[in-house]
Design a protein around this motif. Sequence first.
Motif, PDB file in Angstrom:
ATOM      1  N   UNK A   1      50.481  37.195  33.297  1.00  0.00           N
ATOM      2  CA  UNK A   1      49.227  37.763  33.249  1.00  0.00           C
ATOM      3  C   UNK A   1      48.426  37.854  34.729  1.00  0.00           C
ATOM      4  N   UNK A   2      48.888  36.824  35.558  1.00  0.00           N
ATOM      5  CA  UNK A   2      48.113  36.384  36.805  1.00  0.00           C
ATOM      6  C   UNK A   2      48.793  37.296  37.973  1.00  0.00           C
ATOM      7  N   UNK A   3      48.050  38.122  38.318  1.00  0.00           N
ATOM      8  CA  UNK A   3      48.588  39.041  39.683  1.00  0.00           C
ATOM      9  C   UNK A   3      47.760  38.435  40.999  1.00  0.00           C
ATOM     10  N   UNK A   4      48.687  38.756  41.986  1.00  0.00           N
ATOM     11  CA  UNK A   4      47.852  38.336  43.275  1.00  0.00           C
ATOM     12  C   UNK A   4      47.963  39.694  44.039  1.00  0.00           C
ATOM     13  N   UNK A   5      46.651  39.961  44.808  1.00  0.00           N
ATOM     14  CA  UNK A   5      46.635  41.071  45.379  1.00  0.00           C
ATOM     15  C   UNK A   5      47.481  41.238  46.575  1.00  0.00           C
TER      16      UNK A   5
ATOM     17  N   UNK B   1      46.941  46.216  32.465  1.00  0.00           N
ATOM     18  CA  UNK B   1      48.255  45.956  32.872  1.00  0.00           C
ATOM     19  C   UNK B   1      48.205  44.612  33.686  1.00  0.00           C
ATOM     20  N   UNK B   2      46.961  44.191  34.271  1.00  0.00           N
ATOM     21  CA  UNK B   2      46.772  43.064  35.167  1.00  0.00           C
ATOM     22  C   UNK B   2      45.301  42.649  34.723  1.00  0.00           C
ATOM     23  N   UNK B   3      45.359  41.658  33.651  1.00  0.00           N
ATOM     24  CA  UNK B   3      44.378  40.893  33.249  1.00  0.00           C
ATOM     25  C   UNK B   3      43.683  39.666  33.937  1.00  0.00           C
ATOM     26  N   UNK B   4      44.472  39.391  34.856  1.00  0.00           N
ATOM     27  CA  UNK B   4      43.875  38.123  35.679  1.00  0.00           C
ATOM     28  C   UNK B   4      44.357  38.681  37.413  1.00  0.00           C
ATOM     29  N   UNK B   5      43.435  38.737  38.166  1.00  0.00           N
ATOM     30  CA  UNK B   5      43.608  39.167  39.532  1.00  0.00           C
ATOM     31  C   UNK B   5      43.095  38.151  40.397  1.00  0.00           C
ATOM     32  N   UNK B   6      43.912  37.708  41.245  1.00  0.00           N
ATOM     33  CA  UNK B   6      43.296  36.919  42.557  1.00  0.00           C
ATOM     34  C   UNK B   6      43.006  37.529  43.761  1.00  0.00           C
ATOM     35  N   UNK B   7      41.691  38.073  43.890  1.00  0.00           N
ATOM     36  CA  UNK B   7      41.346  38.984  44.921  1.00  0.00           C
ATOM     37  C   UNK B   7      39.850  38.600  45.659  1.00  0.00           C
TER      38      UNK B   7
END
Length: 373
Positions: free
Chosen positions: A189-193, A250-256
Amino acid sequence: MKPKTSLVCLVALLSTSALAACAPPEDDSQDSGAGSDAASATSLDDFGSMDDLVAAAEEEGELNVIALPPDWANYGEIISTFQEKYDIKINSAQPDAASQDEINAADQLKGTDRAPDVFDLGQSVALANTDMFAPYQVETFDEIPEEFKDPDGAWVNDYGGYMSVGYDSTKVPEVTSLEDLLGPEFKGKVALNGDPTAAGAAFSGVVMASVANGGSADDIKPGVDFFADLKDAGNFLPVDPTAATIESGQTPVVIDWDYLNAAESAKVDGWEVFVPEEAPIAGYYFQAINADAPHPAAARLWQEFLYSDEGQNLWLKGGARPVRADAMVEAGSIDQELYDALPEVTGTPVIPTNEQTETMAAYLADNWAKAVG
């Protein structure tokens, strides 16, 4: 969100025009005397007055920008406002490109009328390519703090914010620390921009992870290790997040950046933004003029507009912190309501120096792919 599409996609989209422009067009603005004068201008004084700059820019009639998503720090309104204010058409290429893609495009399209006129770059990419920038000091140059600009105006910070974790609280538990992201509830669930070796937001995300895990702006290794652990746990999601992926779930957690995550709160019920108190990583993007800009007067007018009160308040409207904020507060020219609405961040801000950024970028270039892929 900014920094995604590869140069391959960029060139594919521009292939027809780029191939047609392998030789500089006969009507290239740099072939004219006025264009040559504009290309060497280092301040408004070289044009005579703002009216003279506007006339030169409107004679060129176009401005090429790249990697400026409409929903990134209010760039959509910034672009439309500039076009309405001046008789200049903005050609916006590949909005989702990464900072490195901007530089690659300038190299690929050099000498054509399709080359980018201006850049908006993450710190590491900007500092590695200063030989491509044309020095220019905008009218408000003296109001920009020394640490946020090159003395000659080759680059100038424009807007900034804090690195954050945005998350859908209806799908994952409350985030109170980066350590939480290693838990089983965050699997896949954890995406990086973006890719931190090419995109400023992703780079700062790794710095945030480093500081939160005992590292510093002098030591980014703990941040790389954190993302390696995130991958090993099956929690790292190798998808570049966009407004569409967030809104679709699709990306419930985003580091941004906080201003980008905050913008999603108005669109996604339950979307929350967390800035870790132990790692408040602040950063500005870098604005620069392409030394080989096909529309050199329009490029300089664009800079004047961005650093005017109007331009700075438009970034503020997008939730970003404009670089002239302190001077504008003192002068009473800032939109006070918007300024007061900025989220309060606790902790001592960490702003990597240029030297620290260059060192961390070198480490990422050697180690990110091996550790995370």
